[in-house]
Design a protein around this motif. Structure first.
Motif, PDB file in Angstrom:
ATOM      1  N   LYS A  51      19.146 -47.923  27.450  1.00  0.00           N
ATOM      2  CA  LYS A  51      17.933 -47.158  27.725  1.00  0.00           C
ATOM      3  C   LYS A  51      17.945 -45.987  26.756  1.00  0.00           C
ATOM      4  O   LYS A  51      18.905 -45.215  26.715  1.00  0.00           O
ATOM      5  CB  LYS A  51      17.901 -46.675  29.172  1.00  0.00           C
ATOM      6  N   GLU A  53      15.821 -42.789  25.784  1.00  0.00           N
ATOM      7  CA  GLU A  53      14.725 -41.905  26.176  1.00  0.00           C
ATOM      8  C   GLU A  53      14.468 -40.882  25.083  1.00  0.00           C
ATOM      9  O   GLU A  53      15.405 -40.327  24.516  1.00  0.00           O
ATOM     10  CB  GLU A  53      15.068 -41.178  27.469  1.00  0.00           C
ATOM     11  N   PHE A  58       9.711 -41.355  19.566  1.00  0.00           N
ATOM     12  CA  PHE A  58       9.313 -42.562  20.292  1.00  0.00           C
ATOM     13  C   PHE A  58       8.950 -43.724  19.360  1.00  0.00           C
ATOM     14  O   PHE A  58       9.502 -44.818  19.484  1.00  0.00           O
ATOM     15  CB  PHE A  58       8.159 -42.248  21.239  1.00  0.00           C
ATOM     16  N   GLU A  59       8.025 -43.522  18.436  1.00  0.00           N
ATOM     17  CA  GLU A  59       7.569 -44.606  17.551  1.00  0.00           C
ATOM     18  C   GLU A  59       8.698 -45.179  16.687  1.00  0.00           C
ATOM     19  O   GLU A  59       8.884 -46.385  16.639  1.00  0.00           O
ATOM     20  CB  GLU A  59       6.409 -44.135  16.676  1.00  0.00           C
ATOM     21  N   LEU A  61      11.868 -45.186  17.236  1.00  0.00           N
ATOM     22  CA  LEU A  61      12.852 -45.866  18.074  1.00  0.00           C
ATOM     23  C   LEU A  61      12.319 -47.181  18.626  1.00  0.00           C
ATOM     24  O   LEU A  61      13.085 -48.120  18.857  1.00  0.00           O
ATOM     25  CB  LEU A  61      13.325 -44.956  19.197  1.00  0.00           C
ATOM     26  N   LEU A  62      11.016 -47.268  18.825  1.00  0.00           N
ATOM     27  CA  LEU A  62      10.433 -48.547  19.229  1.00  0.00           C
ATOM     28  C   LEU A  62      10.590 -49.581  18.112  1.00  0.00           C
ATOM     29  O   LEU A  62      10.859 -50.746  18.367  1.00  0.00           O
ATOM     30  CB  LEU A  62       8.947 -48.393  19.541  1.00  0.00           C
ATOM     31  N   LYS A  63      10.444 -49.134  16.869  1.00  0.00           N
ATOM     32  CA  LYS A  63      10.514 -50.040  15.726  1.00  0.00           C
ATOM     33  C   LYS A  63      11.943 -50.402  15.337  1.00  0.00           C
ATOM     34  O   LYS A  63      12.178 -51.441  14.732  1.00  0.00           O
ATOM     35  CB  LYS A  63       9.808 -49.409  14.531  1.00  0.00           C
ATOM     36  N   LYS A  69      17.270 -53.299  24.200  1.00  0.00           N
ATOM     37  CA  LYS A  69      16.961 -51.870  24.162  1.00  0.00           C
ATOM     38  C   LYS A  69      15.632 -51.648  24.870  1.00  0.00           C
ATOM     39  O   LYS A  69      14.678 -52.388  24.675  1.00  0.00           O
ATOM     40  CB  LYS A  69      16.872 -51.409  22.707  1.00  0.00           C
ATOM     41  N   PHE A  70      15.572 -50.623  25.692  1.00  0.00           N
ATOM     42  CA  PHE A  70      14.370 -50.235  26.415  1.00  0.00           C
ATOM     43  C   PHE A  70      14.091 -48.786  26.059  1.00  0.00           C
ATOM     44  O   PHE A  70      14.994 -47.941  26.156  1.00  0.00           O
ATOM     45  CB  PHE A  70      14.604 -50.416  27.918  1.00  0.00           C
ATOM     46  N   VAL A  71      12.867 -48.467  25.616  1.00  0.00           N
ATOM     47  CA  VAL A  71      12.559 -47.108  25.146  1.00  0.00           C
ATOM     48  C   VAL A  71      11.417 -46.511  25.965  1.00  0.00           C
ATOM     49  O   VAL A  71      10.249 -46.698  25.639  1.00  0.00           O
ATOM     50  CB  VAL A  71      12.175 -47.089  23.645  1.00  0.00           C
ATOM     51  N   PRO A  72      11.735 -45.792  27.033  1.00  0.00           N
ATOM     52  CA  PRO A  72      10.675 -45.074  27.742  1.00  0.00           C
ATOM     53  C   PRO A  72      10.421 -43.717  27.081  1.00  0.00           C
ATOM     54  O   PRO A  72      11.331 -43.086  26.557  1.00  0.00           O
ATOM     55  CB  PRO A  72      11.240 -44.890  29.153  1.00  0.00           C
ATOM     56  N   ARG A  73       9.175 -43.291  27.067  1.00  0.00           N
ATOM     57  CA  ARG A  73       8.829 -41.964  26.547  1.00  0.00           C
ATOM     58  C   ARG A  73       9.068 -40.974  27.686  1.00  0.00           C
ATOM     59  O   ARG A  73       8.453 -41.064  28.737  1.00  0.00           O
ATOM     60  CB  ARG A  73       7.373 -41.914  26.099  1.00  0.00           C
TER      61      ARG A  73
END
Length: 98
Positions: A51, A53, A58-59, A61-63, A69-73
């Motif tokens: 996870k 955070e 955010f952007e 780390l999403l890419k 992998k889980f990416v919550p804002r």
């Protein structure tokens, strides 16, 4: 269930995921090509879900590729990386995720 556990920290979900993996193991032994999702789920269980955070990164780390992998804002400073219940805070994107 593994992803939900990483979000909620509910330990009962790990027990349920392990029981499901054990139950389906017999079916996979009998017909290994019957389910492509079983080995992926087993590998995710063994490897662990990350996870990650962040608010500011955010952007990117999403890419960034990292399996499971889980990416919550979240409103956190820097980047918080958790595997299971162990978390570490980084001021920027850690090398392991870039």
């Amino acid at each position: 269930m593994l992803l939900l556990r990483s979000v909620t920290q509910e330990t009962e979900l790990i027990d349920c995921a392990e029981k499901s993996l054990q139950t389906f193991a017999r079916f996979v032994q009998e017909g290994p090509t019957a389910s492509a999702s079983y080995p992926i789920s087993l590998y995710a269980h063994l490897k662990g879900i990350y996870k990650v955070e962040t608010r500011d990164f955010f952007e990117p780390l999403l890419k960034a590729f990292r399996s499971f992998k889980f990416v919550p804002r979240r409103d956190v400073d820097g980047v918080v990386v958790c595997k299971g219940s162990a978390c570490k805070v980084y001021p920027g994107i850690p090398d392991s995720l870039s």
